[in-house]
Design a protein around this motif. Sequence first.
Motif, PDB file in Angstrom:
ATOM      1  N   TYR A 165       0.727  -1.202  -0.100  1.00 33.13           N
ATOM      2  CA  TYR A 165       0.022  -0.179   0.162  1.00 33.13           C
ATOM      3  C   TYR A 165       0.894   1.134  -0.045  1.00 33.13           C
ATOM      4  O   TYR A 165       2.012   1.341   0.369  1.00 33.13           O
ATOM      5  N   ARG A 166       0.114   2.285  -0.513  1.00 38.22           N
ATOM      6  CA  ARG A 166       0.901   3.616  -0.492  1.00 38.22           C
ATOM      7  C   ARG A 166       0.032   4.823  -0.044  1.00 38.22           C
ATOM      8  O   ARG A 166      -1.133   4.748  -0.324  1.00 38.22           O
ATOM      9  N   ILE A 167       0.223   5.529   0.932  1.00 35.34           N
ATOM     10  CA  ILE A 167      -0.474   6.742   1.466  1.00 35.34           C
ATOM     11  C   ILE A 167      -0.227   7.717   0.634  1.00 35.34           C
ATOM     12  O   ILE A 167       0.934   8.239   0.460  1.00 35.34           O
ATOM     13  N   LYS A 168      -1.305   8.016  -0.081  1.00 40.32           N
ATOM     14  CA  LYS A 168      -1.260   8.995  -1.190  1.00 40.32           C
ATOM     15  C   LYS A 168      -1.715  10.544  -0.485  1.00 40.32           C
ATOM     16  O   LYS A 168      -0.935  11.964  -0.932  1.00 40.32           O
ATOM     17  N   GLU A 169      -2.405  10.492   0.363  1.00 39.19           N
ATOM     18  CA  GLU A 169      -3.106  11.900   1.094  1.00 39.19           C
ATOM     19  C   GLU A 169      -3.270  11.480   2.404  1.00 39.19           C
ATOM     20  O   GLU A 169      -3.714  10.550   2.863  1.00 39.19           O
ATOM     21  N   TRP A 170      -2.757  12.403   3.334  1.00 40.91           N
ATOM     22  CA  TRP A 170      -3.104  12.262   4.740  1.00 40.91           C
ATOM     23  C   TRP A 170      -3.607  13.694   5.197  1.00 40.91           C
ATOM     24  O   TRP A 170      -2.760  14.756   5.492  1.00 40.91           O
ATOM     25  N   ALA A 171      -4.804  13.928   5.278  1.00 39.08           N
ATOM     26  CA  ALA A 171      -5.366  15.160   5.631  1.00 39.08           C
ATOM     27  C   ALA A 171      -5.134  15.688   6.966  1.00 39.08           C
ATOM     28  O   ALA A 171      -5.025  14.979   7.877  1.00 39.08           O
ATOM     29  N   GLY A 172      -4.983  16.913   7.040  1.00 40.40           N
ATOM     30  CA  GLY A 172      -4.469  17.805   8.184  1.00 40.40           C
ATOM     31  C   GLY A 172      -5.864  18.309   8.911  1.00 40.40           C
ATOM     32  O   GLY A 172      -6.777  18.537   8.218  1.00 40.40           O
ATOM     33  N   ASP A 173      -5.928  18.503  10.273  1.00 43.25           N
ATOM     34  CA  ASP A 173      -6.998  18.780  11.089  1.00 43.25           C
ATOM     35  C   ASP A 173      -6.782  20.005  11.595  1.00 43.25           C
ATOM     36  O   ASP A 173      -7.171  20.593  12.860  1.00 43.25           O
ATOM     37  N   LYS A 174      -5.987  21.146  11.036  1.00 41.97           N
ATOM     38  CA  LYS A 174      -5.778  22.308  11.658  1.00 41.97           C
ATOM     39  C   LYS A 174      -6.241  23.620  10.710  1.00 41.97           C
ATOM     40  O   LYS A 174      -6.447  23.427   9.440  1.00 41.97           O
TER      41      LYS A 174
END
Length: 292
Positions: A165-174
Amino acid sequence: MGRKMGMLLMVIGVLCFITGFVFYSKSQNATDTANQFVEKDSAIYPSKDTDYPSIEVDDVPPSSSIAGTDNTLSSSNSSNSSPNSNELARVVDMAIADGVLTPNERSLIKEIANSNDLDYNAIIQDVEKRIAESGTSETEIIDVNKRSGDNFEKYVVQKFSNKYYRIKEWAGDKYVKGTYAETTQNPDLLIELKSPVTEFSVECKWKSNLFKGGVEFASLEQLKRYKDFEKTRKIPVFIAIGLGGTGENPEQLFILPLNKVTSNFIHINELKNFKKDISKKFYFHAESNSLR
């Protein structure tokens, strides 16, 4: 004749004396018995006139004192503080330390205020004032349990092997002053299965415990956004729910397909159907678009 009459009166007098003496003796014995019963009974059920040692009770401070003085909220004398006042001080200290008064903290403060007949609004105004005076950064955290939420996201990421697997996006919460990245409104993770190449998305939610017998994993607005994302991107979306323990080490793990979700709240009896073995890695089945 006169002599006989005198004797008769004397006899009658003696009889009257004896009768009176007998009645007096009986009444005296009844009184003594009653007094003994009262003395015995009073030892178990003291009368309201019984003298007790005086007990001093601290006056309950008015709500303005609780909301307006540091000494009341964070009393150094814990022996004189009730459990509720200690809990209130703890919640307030956490809010000031974080620099954010979260909805959960507001709810706890309201519950404590109502149970102690305190002015909830005055307490909230005081806490917000103290947070502002503490000089906390303007960058605030959207998630209620930001630290644990971040740790749970990392926990979920580690469930996907880098080999497959590849993590393509990791959304931020700020955000800052109402400005935030567009990806903040998307599910937390956009993941790609390397072979066959397939994308799917995962929203991560960690909860310390159940709420009303289940888990509220999103607001109605968030749920709508996730549904729109799934429809627009044409990729499956899953809700990874960690329950209990800590964000980095939850006691239970559930994988909920968004296409089976009709509400932002799921009861534990239904949630159990999506329980995942926390000792195993995630496996995405491309043909069925299922995450196991």
